[in-house]
Structure formats: structure tokens, C-alpha cells
Design a protein around this motif. Structure first.
Motif, short mmCIF file in Angstrom:
data_model
loop_
_atom_site.label_atom_id
_atom_site.label_comp_id
_atom_site.label_asym_id
_atom_site.label_seq_id
_atom_site.Cartn_x
_atom_site.Cartn_y
_atom_site.Cartn_z
N VAL A 244 7.12 5.42 4.70
CA VAL A 244 7.03 3.99 4.07
C VAL A 244 6.13 4.22 3.12
O VAL A 244 5.08 4.82 3.21
CB VAL A 244 6.43 2.89 5.10
CG1 VAL A 244 6.40 1.75 4.29
CG2 VAL A 244 7.25 2.84 6.35
N GLU A 245 6.42 3.71 1.81
CA GLU A 245 5.70 3.93 0.75
C GLU A 245 5.62 2.40 -0.09
O GLU A 245 6.59 1.78 -0.17
CB GLU A 245 6.23 4.88 -0.43
CG GLU A 245 5.49 4.72 -1.66
CD GLU A 245 6.18 5.99 -2.46
OE1 GLU A 245 6.11 7.14 -2.05
OE2 GLU A 245 6.60 5.56 -3.66
N SER A 246 4.40 1.91 -0.36
CA SER A 246 4.31 1.09 -1.25
C SER A 246 3.93 1.44 -2.57
O SER A 246 2.75 2.26 -2.81
CB SER A 246 3.12 0.04 -0.93
OG SER A 246 3.59 -0.79 0.34
N LEU A 247 4.66 1.11 -3.64
CA LEU A 247 4.58 1.44 -5.21
C LEU A 247 4.11 0.10 -5.84
O LEU A 247 5.09 -0.72 -6.04
CB LEU A 247 5.79 2.47 -5.65
CG LEU A 247 5.78 2.66 -7.07
CD1 LEU A 247 4.72 3.64 -7.45
CD2 LEU A 247 7.26 3.05 -7.43
N ALA A 248 2.98 0.33 -6.60
CA ALA A 248 2.85 -0.92 -7.48
C ALA A 248 2.60 -0.47 -8.85
O ALA A 248 2.11 0.45 -9.41
CB ALA A 248 1.47 -1.76 -6.90
N PHE A 249 3.18 -1.27 -9.66
CA PHE A 249 3.16 -0.90 -11.29
C PHE A 249 2.96 -2.35 -12.24
O PHE A 249 3.42 -3.25 -11.68
CB PHE A 249 3.96 -0.02 -11.58
CG PHE A 249 5.45 -0.41 -11.38
CD1 PHE A 249 6.38 -1.08 -12.33
CD2 PHE A 249 6.00 -0.10 -10.18
CE1 PHE A 249 7.51 -1.48 -12.02
CE2 PHE A 249 7.52 -0.57 -9.77
CZ PHE A 249 8.20 -1.23 -10.73
N PRO A 250 2.50 -2.39 -13.44
CA PRO A 250 2.50 -3.54 -14.02
C PRO A 250 3.84 -3.92 -14.49
O PRO A 250 4.77 -2.86 -15.06
CB PRO A 250 1.45 -3.37 -15.27
CG PRO A 250 0.83 -1.98 -14.90
CD PRO A 250 1.79 -1.20 -13.85
N SER A 251 4.03 -4.97 -14.42
CA SER A 251 5.25 -5.66 -14.98
C SER A 251 5.21 -5.74 -16.52
O SER A 251 4.15 -5.85 -17.06
CB SER A 251 5.78 -6.88 -14.35
OG SER A 251 6.93 -7.47 -15.19
N THR A 252 6.30 -5.71 -17.27
CA THR A 252 6.20 -5.78 -18.89
C THR A 252 7.04 -7.07 -19.20
O THR A 252 7.13 -7.33 -20.34
CB THR A 252 7.03 -4.56 -19.22
OG1 THR A 252 8.60 -4.65 -18.89
CG2 THR A 252 6.49 -3.38 -19.02
N ARG A 262 8.99 -0.97 -2.39
CA ARG A 262 8.82 -0.64 -1.21
C ARG A 262 9.77 0.55 -0.70
O ARG A 262 11.07 0.02 -0.85
CB ARG A 262 8.84 -1.87 0.05
CG ARG A 262 7.61 -2.46 -0.04
CD ARG A 262 7.69 -3.65 1.07
NE ARG A 262 6.31 -4.14 1.23
CZ ARG A 262 6.24 -5.36 2.10
NH1 ARG A 262 7.19 -5.61 2.89
NH2 ARG A 262 5.10 -5.92 2.39
N PHE A 263 9.43 1.53 -0.28
CA PHE A 263 10.39 2.70 0.32
C PHE A 263 10.28 2.67 1.85
O PHE A 263 9.20 2.68 2.38
CB PHE A 263 10.26 3.78 -0.24
CG PHE A 263 10.27 3.64 -1.82
CD1 PHE A 263 11.64 4.40 -2.40
CD2 PHE A 263 9.28 3.42 -2.60
CE1 PHE A 263 11.76 4.41 -3.72
CE2 PHE A 263 9.47 3.46 -4.18
CZ PHE A 263 10.86 3.82 -4.73
N ALA A 264 11.35 2.80 2.31
CA ALA A 264 11.42 2.93 4.22
C ALA A 264 12.52 3.86 4.24
O ALA A 264 13.55 3.52 4.19
CB ALA A 264 11.68 1.68 4.54
N ALA A 275 12.03 13.54 -1.05
CA ALA A 275 11.85 13.74 -2.79
C ALA A 275 12.65 12.66 -3.12
O ALA A 275 12.48 12.36 -4.57
CB ALA A 275 12.39 14.92 -3.19
N LEU A 276 13.52 11.85 -2.73
CA LEU A 276 14.40 11.05 -3.33
C LEU A 276 13.47 9.62 -3.49
O LEU A 276 13.82 8.97 -4.68
CB LEU A 276 15.33 10.45 -2.40
CG LEU A 276 16.29 9.51 -2.99
CD1 LEU A 276 17.31 10.01 -4.01
CD2 LEU A 276 17.55 8.87 -1.77
N MET A 277 12.34 9.41 -2.87
CA MET A 277 11.56 8.48 -3.50
C MET A 277 10.95 8.72 -4.70
O MET A 277 10.96 7.81 -5.64
CB MET A 277 10.31 8.20 -2.51
CG MET A 277 10.60 7.79 -0.96
SD MET A 277 9.17 7.82 0.15
CE MET A 277 9.76 7.25 1.50
N ASP A 278 10.66 9.83 -5.17
CA ASP A 278 10.03 10.08 -6.43
C ASP A 278 11.15 10.12 -7.33
O ASP A 278 10.82 9.71 -8.60
CB ASP A 278 9.21 11.71 -6.41
CG ASP A 278 7.99 11.55 -5.58
OD1 ASP A 278 7.52 10.49 -5.37
OD2 ASP A 278 7.87 12.56 -4.79
#
Length: 304
Positions: A244-252, A262-264, A275-278
Motif C-alpha cells: 500500500v502506498e500513500s502519495l501526496a503532492f500539491p495541486s495546481t 493511493r496505491f494498493a 515498479a508500476l506504482m512509480d
């Protein structure tokens, strides 16, 4: 000479009696009823983050889908699906789709369509590449923007069908946290629980999470801006567990709120390659194509 229409509220060509926000280049997803002018562009609304409910039969995508009014969907990579959680991604190929719509002044513009290779998040102004063997699974009008593997299987815990992988995007507005790192670290527990402990209706498709360990974290560039990811490996009471991955980044767009992806991915031979997550992260682009500039453009994805 090309003339442009300034941003503002204009009569919605597809819904008489309502107005839709024109951002200067394309329609957005924001609408309102007749009334006084609201200064400035509308702000993002709160979105409840949750994976799609697991179905008791495989999803069938209807041929006729709701038309989303907005900016043009840019080119996005179509990713090859590989077997095994630690496998490598295959070759990619580009795919684009555009259809003409009308701007407030009647000038032609373009809008994302139901391109099977592109996941469009209108609220956050981004698109994600849909890998080969995946499909969009969310309601195109409401709810989190979600894609999942087309193949499903009988959940090893509570009855129902489970996906080998899901990716969901939403706006992080229900928090006081302001940095990508803080948002990602705060979200990862909920992301893991929602994916592998219990679903939105309380079922436990994997008999819950028994343990977890962090396998990756660090800064990463998303859409030309510095974000942050946290990735866990989880063990479950039934089945092979997953990542499971939580990826946060600023909205534009809007109020510059943080976006959460979120990736699961299931572990074991049936799960997508990690590697597909990246690869999906690198494929996130603004609606209409191109890249946003910003701090952190020289950063590379963190090492495993």
C-alpha cells in the motif's frame, strides 16, 4: 488572430438554468445555480477517500458513459501489465483522445473522453495513465477517481470479488496538515486499513491486517512539483497480503490543496509489479498535457 474568453461563470451549454466555471481555456467540473457572482474560481470540496466497494461479480464498463466537461486530456502512456509483485514493467505506448466542445463564446475547445488509457481527475486537474489490463472503476460523476485491474478473484476472507490492484486519487481537504510529507505519513494507516483490513461496508475480505512494515518513503516529483510517498508491505489473515502506498503532492488548481494518490497492489504471483506504482506516478500530467514547473523538478523517485 485567436480570441479567448476570460475565466468566469457562464451559462452551462449542457444544463439550462445552471452556470459552469470557465477557467479561460476549458470548462471545469464546477457548477452552480442562478444567482449572484462568486468572486474567483471555486475551491475544491472535501472528498471522502475510500477504495471502491468490492463487487460480487466482475465489473462491466458500459459503452455509453457520462461526458465529462473540462480541459483536453493529453497523451498518456499505456503500460504493460506484468506478473509478480517484484516484477518489471513492460513497454509503453502513447494514446490520446479528444472531442470538440463549445466554449462560452462559441469557440471550439476540447475535453477528455472515455479514453480507456487515461484516468481523468477533473477536480485536481490531472490525468493518470491506465495500465494495460486495468480500467476505470469509479462513478464518473461523484466519488473518488479510481482505476483497478480488470481481473478479479474470490476474496480469501469475507465473500465477494477482489481486485489485484487499485489506484485512487482525491483531494486532501479534511486536514490541517500543509506539507506533502505530513499528509502522506498521516494517510498511510487509513490507506492500508481501507485496502486490506476492512472495506467501506465493514466486510473483511482478507480477514484483516496482522502486521506491516515500511518498505519505501521519500520525496518524489509529481507533475513537476515535489511530493512525498510512504509505502508499506502488509500481511493479512487470509491471502498473500499486499503493498500500500500513500502519495501526496500539491495541486495546481483551486486552493492549492494536497492531492492524495493511493496505491494498493496484491503481493504474490497475481499482483501487479511494484515498479508500476512509480511508472504511474511518473505518468501523472496536467489535463491538456505538458508539465507544470515548480520546486523539486530535479528530484528523482526515492530508491526502494
Amino acid at each position: 488572430m485567436t480570441m479567448t474568453t476570460p475565466p468566469g461563470w457562464y451559462p452551462d451549454p449542457g444544463a439550462p438554468g445552471t452556470e459552469r466555471w470557465w477557467d479561460g481555456t476549458a470548462w471545469t467540473a464546477h457548477t452552480r445555480g442562478p444567482g449572484g457572482q462568486v468572486p474567483g474560481p471555486p475551491q475544491p470540496v472535501a472528498v471522502v477517500i475510500a477504495p471502491p466497494a468490492r463487487r460480487r461479480r466482475p465489473l462491466v464498463i458500459a459503452a455509453a458513459a457520462v461526458v465529462l466537461v473540462g480541459a483536453a486530456a493529453g497523451g498518456a502512456a499505456l503500460l504493460a501489465h506484468g506478473g509478480g509483485a517484484e516484477g518489471a514493467t513492460g513497454a509503453s505506448r502513447s494514446a490520446t483522445a479528444q472531442v470538440p466542445v463549445n466554449s462560452p463564446a462559441g469557440k471550439p475547445s476540447s475535453s477528455p473522453t472515455d479514453d480507456p488509457h487515461t484516468l481523468v481527475d477533473q477536480l485536481n486537474g490531472i490525468t493518470l495513465p491506465i495500465p494495460d489490463g486495468w480500467e476505470r472503476t469509479d462513478d464518473p460523476v461523484s466519488g473518488p477517481v479510481t482505476m483497478a485491474t480488470k481481473d478479479t478473484y474470490d476474496c480469501p476472507g469475507d465473500s465477494g470479488f477482489c481486485h489485484h490492484g487499485t489506484v485512487t486519487t482525491s483531494t486532501a481537504t479534511m486536514t490541517d496538515l500543509t506539507t506533502a510529507e505530513a499528509v502522506a505519513e498521516n494517510d498511510i494507516t487509513d490507506a492500508a486499513n481501507d485496502a486490506y483490513d476492512h472495506d467501506p461496508v465493514g466486510s473483511r475480505p482478507y480477514n484483516g491486517i496482522t502486521s506491516h512494515r515500511q518498505v519505501k518513503s521519500g520525496s518524489v516529483v509529481v507533475n513537476g512539483r515535489t511530493g512525498y510517498l510512504v509505502r508499506w508491505q502488509v500481511k493479512t489473515g487470509a491471502g498473500p497480503g499486499g503493498y500500500v502506498e500513500s502519495l501526496a503532492f500539491p495541486s495546481t488548481v483551486g486552493g492549492q490543496a494536497m492531492v492524495i494518490a493511493r496505491f494498493a497492489f496484491d503481493a504474490g504471483p497475481g499482483g501487479p509489479p511494484l515498479a508500476l506504482m512509480d511508472t504511474v506516478t511518473r505518468g501523472i500530467t496536467p489535463i491538456g498535457g505538458g508539465r507544470n514547473g515548480g520546486v523539486g523538478t530535479s528530484l528523482a523517485p526515492p530508491s526502494p
